[in-house]
Design an enzyme around this catalytic site. Sequence first.
Site, PDB file in Angstrom:
ATOM      1  N   GLU A 195      -8.503  -3.850   5.466  1.00  6.38           N
ATOM      2  CA  GLU A 195      -8.342  -3.703   4.017  1.00  6.38           C
ATOM      3  C   GLU A 195      -7.253  -4.627   3.488  1.00  6.38           C
ATOM      4  O   GLU A 195      -7.376  -5.179   2.399  1.00  6.38           O
ATOM      5  CB  GLU A 195      -8.000  -2.236   3.688  1.00  6.38           C
ATOM      6  CG  GLU A 195      -9.213  -1.329   3.844  1.00  6.38           C
ATOM      7  CD  GLU A 195      -8.860   0.118   4.130  1.00  6.38           C
ATOM      8  OE1 GLU A 195      -8.280   0.388   5.205  1.00  6.38           O
ATOM      9  OE2 GLU A 195      -9.174   0.979   3.298  1.00  6.38           O
ATOM     10  N   HIS A 216     -12.420   4.368  -0.136  1.00  4.15           N
ATOM     11  CA  HIS A 216     -12.571   3.408   0.973  1.00  4.15           C
ATOM     12  C   HIS A 216     -13.409   2.193   0.572  1.00  4.15           C
ATOM     13  O   HIS A 216     -13.965   1.512   1.436  1.00  4.15           O
ATOM     14  CB  HIS A 216     -13.274   4.052   2.193  1.00  4.15           C
ATOM     15  CG  HIS A 216     -12.464   5.062   2.922  1.00  4.15           C
ATOM     16  ND1 HIS A 216     -13.027   6.161   3.487  1.00  4.15           N
ATOM     17  CD2 HIS A 216     -11.140   5.134   3.209  1.00  4.15           C
ATOM     18  CE1 HIS A 216     -12.096   6.893   4.088  1.00  4.15           C
ATOM     19  NE2 HIS A 216     -10.937   6.283   3.919  1.00  4.15           N
ATOM     20  N   HIS A 252     -17.192   4.611   7.619  1.00  4.75           N
ATOM     21  CA  HIS A 252     -15.751   4.429   7.812  1.00  4.75           C
ATOM     22  C   HIS A 252     -15.199   5.757   8.302  1.00  4.75           C
ATOM     23  O   HIS A 252     -15.082   6.717   7.540  1.00  4.75           O
ATOM     24  CB  HIS A 252     -15.073   4.014   6.491  1.00  4.75           C
ATOM     25  CG  HIS A 252     -13.582   3.880   6.621  1.00  4.75           C
ATOM     26  ND1 HIS A 252     -12.929   2.673   6.487  1.00  4.75           N
ATOM     27  CD2 HIS A 252     -12.630   4.791   6.904  1.00  4.75           C
ATOM     28  CE1 HIS A 252     -11.635   2.859   6.695  1.00  4.75           C
ATOM     29  NE2 HIS A 252     -11.429   4.149   6.934  1.00  4.75           N
ATOM     30  N   ASN A 280       0.858  -1.184   0.000  1.00  4.65           N
ATOM     31  CA  ASN A 280       0.000   0.000   0.000  1.00  4.65           C
ATOM     32  C   ASN A 280       0.900   1.242   0.000  1.00  4.65           C
ATOM     33  O   ASN A 280       1.402   1.656   1.038  1.00  4.65           O
ATOM     34  CB  ASN A 280      -0.888  -0.052   1.257  1.00  4.65           C
ATOM     35  CG  ASN A 280      -1.811   1.149   1.361  1.00  4.65           C
ATOM     36  OD1 ASN A 280      -1.721   2.085   0.578  1.00  4.65           O
ATOM     37  ND2 ASN A 280      -2.695   1.111   2.342  1.00  4.65           N
ATOM     38  N   ARG A 307      -2.770  -1.959  -3.289  1.00 10.66           N
ATOM     39  CA  ARG A 307      -3.906  -1.058  -3.105  1.00 10.66           C
ATOM     40  C   ARG A 307      -3.745   0.100  -4.089  1.00 10.66           C
ATOM     41  O   ARG A 307      -2.709   0.771  -4.110  1.00 10.66           O
ATOM     42  CB  ARG A 307      -3.923  -0.510  -1.686  1.00 10.66           C
ATOM     43  CG  ARG A 307      -5.009   0.520  -1.519  1.00 10.66           C
ATOM     44  CD  ARG A 307      -4.793   1.347  -0.313  1.00 10.66           C
ATOM     45  NE  ARG A 307      -5.812   2.368  -0.226  1.00 10.66           N
ATOM     46  CZ  ARG A 307      -5.606   3.574   0.287  1.00 10.66           C
ATOM     47  NH1 ARG A 307      -4.420   3.890   0.744  1.00 10.66           N
ATOM     48  NH2 ARG A 307      -6.566   4.436   0.337  1.00 10.66           N
ATOM     49  N   ARG A 349      -9.405  17.393   6.492  1.00  9.78           N
ATOM     50  CA  ARG A 349     -10.092  17.786   5.248  1.00  9.78           C
ATOM     51  C   ARG A 349     -11.452  18.393   5.570  1.00  9.78           C
ATOM     52  O   ARG A 349     -12.128  17.945   6.498  1.00  9.78           O
ATOM     53  CB  ARG A 349     -10.301  16.568   4.339  1.00  9.78           C
ATOM     54  CG  ARG A 349      -9.018  16.044   3.754  1.00  9.78           C
ATOM     55  CD  ARG A 349      -9.254  14.760   2.989  1.00  9.78           C
ATOM     56  NE  ARG A 349      -8.344  13.732   3.433  1.00  9.78           N
ATOM     57  CZ  ARG A 349      -8.498  12.434   3.204  1.00  9.78           C
ATOM     58  NH1 ARG A 349      -9.537  12.000   2.521  1.00  9.78           N
ATOM     59  NH2 ARG A 349      -7.625  11.577   3.657  1.00  9.78           N
TER      60      ARG A 349
HETATM   61  P1  ADP Z   1      -6.559   6.407   8.479  1.00  8.66           P
HETATM   62  O1  ADP Z   1      -7.646   7.107   7.735  1.00  8.66           O
HETATM   63  O2  ADP Z   1      -5.259   7.161   8.456  1.00  8.66           O
HETATM   64  O3  ADP Z   1      -6.417   4.935   8.145  1.00  8.66           O
HETATM   65  P2  ADP Z   1      -7.478   5.428  11.058  1.00  8.66           P
HETATM   66  O4  ADP Z   1      -8.589   4.580  10.550  1.00  8.66           O
HETATM   67  O5  ADP Z   1      -6.287   4.751  11.634  1.00  8.66           O
HETATM   68  O6  ADP Z   1      -7.024   6.505  10.010  1.00  8.66           O
HETATM   69  O7  ADP Z   1      -8.120   6.398  12.190  1.00  8.66           O
HETATM   70  C1  ADP Z   1      -7.387   7.396  12.780  1.00  8.66           C
HETATM   71  C2  ADP Z   1      -8.294   8.114  13.765  1.00  8.66           C
HETATM   72  O8  ADP Z   1      -8.770   7.196  14.754  1.00  8.66           O
HETATM   73  C3  ADP Z   1      -7.610   9.255  14.507  1.00  8.66           C
HETATM   74  O9  ADP Z   1      -8.450  10.385  14.543  1.00  8.66           O
HETATM   75  C4  ADP Z   1      -7.470   8.692  15.905  1.00  8.66           C
HETATM   76  O10 ADP Z   1      -7.481   9.703  16.838  1.00  8.66           O
HETATM   77  C5  ADP Z   1      -8.715   7.821  16.022  1.00  8.66           C
HETATM   78  N1  ADP Z   1      -8.553   6.845  17.098  1.00  8.66           N
HETATM   79  C6  ADP Z   1      -7.648   5.864  17.189  1.00  8.66           C
HETATM   80  N2  ADP Z   1      -7.768   5.226  18.393  1.00  8.66           N
HETATM   81  C7  ADP Z   1      -8.759   5.862  19.074  1.00  8.66           C
HETATM   82  C8  ADP Z   1      -9.349   5.712  20.375  1.00  8.66           C
HETATM   83  N3  ADP Z   1      -8.933   4.760  21.211  1.00  8.66           N
HETATM   84  N4  ADP Z   1     -10.360   6.531  20.731  1.00  8.66           N
HETATM   85  C9  ADP Z   1     -10.801   7.490  19.890  1.00  8.66           C
HETATM   86  N5  ADP Z   1     -10.275   7.693  18.656  1.00  8.66           N
HETATM   87  C10 ADP Z   1      -9.275   6.896  18.249  1.00  8.66           C
END
Ligand code: ADP
Length: 403
Positions: free
Chosen positions: A387, A182, A210, A10, A91, A243
């Site tokens: 994914e 996504h 998502h 990816n 990806r 964003r």
């Molecule tokens: P990406 O789009 O980069 O793949 P992710 O799916 O990893 O992102 O999500 C990142 C988000 O998830 C961030 O805003 C992070 O703060 C939030 N997040 C991760 N763990 C927690 C948690 N335990 N409680 C609340 N929010 C969380």
Amino acid sequence: MLNKLILVINCGSSSLKFSVINPIKKKILLSGLAENFYDNSSLIVWNFNKKKNKIKFNNKITHKFILNYLVDEILKKYLLLYNNIIGVGHRIVHGGEKFTNSILITDIVLKAIEKASVFAPLHNPIQVIGIKEIKKILPHLKSKQIAVFDTAFHQTIPIESYLYALPIKFYEKYKIRRYGAHGTSHKYVTKKAAKFLNIKLNNFNCISCHLGNGSSITAINNGKSVDTSMGLTPLEGLVMGTRCGNIDPAIIFYMFNELNLSIDKIYNILTKKSGMLGLTNITSDFRYIEENYFKNNNIKIATDVFVHSLTKYIASYSILMQNKIHAIIFTGGIGENSILIREKTIKKLKILNFFIDKKLNNKIKYGKIGLISTNLSRPILVIPTNEELMISQDTFKIIHNMK
Ligand code: ADP
């Protein structure tokens, strides 16, 4: 049962995630990430056999460099893995209108991915580099590379939901339309949810949220995407980490004409400085946001804007599907972990017969799958996305059918 492993690549704009997966056993054997490519804090970390490894580089690195490092310094050291890789799944962020499914990468497919770069300039060109480099450094797998598109799952959305109300030539000639993103994640959690609820996938209707740094929401009817919030690019739709999501396009002209901001500057503001980071003026990290919701007024307001935008989409998708939805799904870092966002959103959906069970909601996080709704409610599910697993399974299926 090692002899059917898939290498998943990816390539992000300044990072590269990789994993080696047994798609049949649904087991991730090795996973890692290289990041911060263009500054002097670049590094690679990977997990294998429950051991975490980390190497820092003192110079700027490139995707080519990391792919060579991955093969020579990591995979070839774990020969049992290396010798059992039968294919590579990539990806790919944008497939344009051409790809409705994952596909074997031929020269023609590679050209089409290059052509779709206009819609994902930060991603597709780099992903093409990744495919070409793998051809060179893993020559025995050069004809076993599969492209898995973020846009493919959304190719079933009908014309009334993918057309923008612009002069029609912008669609006909330039292919400006909604493509969504996504898709791999929405498809994966939809399948899982249908299985969880024991409903046949092609009879299953749901709304999949998502919510991560990038967030999107998809309406799924009979197992197929029928509308989604991201548009030509992943800037449209929900309020996101940095964003802006939906805004009045005239804001851009105002910024340009009245505030004398350059187009590059405006683009940077809308993609990197807006969303939760812009509104809170502190952070886009929902862990911090959740902890400080009652302590900081900007954080409270930003969260309420986020929830408002999410609720509006859920309600409108529900009506588009004649309110015949079996479930709402939460996934992504926020969807899987943020008790606050789930609770605040669902509380606004009573009229649609969704009720949150606070106890269950408090329990489900950190990779757990489960229901967070009461007995009186239609099902609300938290499903951790995967994914990489989905990419490995698509790759395996295509390679298996080639024999
Ligand atoms: P990406 O789009 O980069 O793949 P992710 O799916 O990893 O992102 O999500 C990142 C988000 O998830 C961030 O805003 C992070 O703060 C939030 N997040 C991760 N763990 C927690 C948690 N335990 N409680 C609340 N929010 C969380």
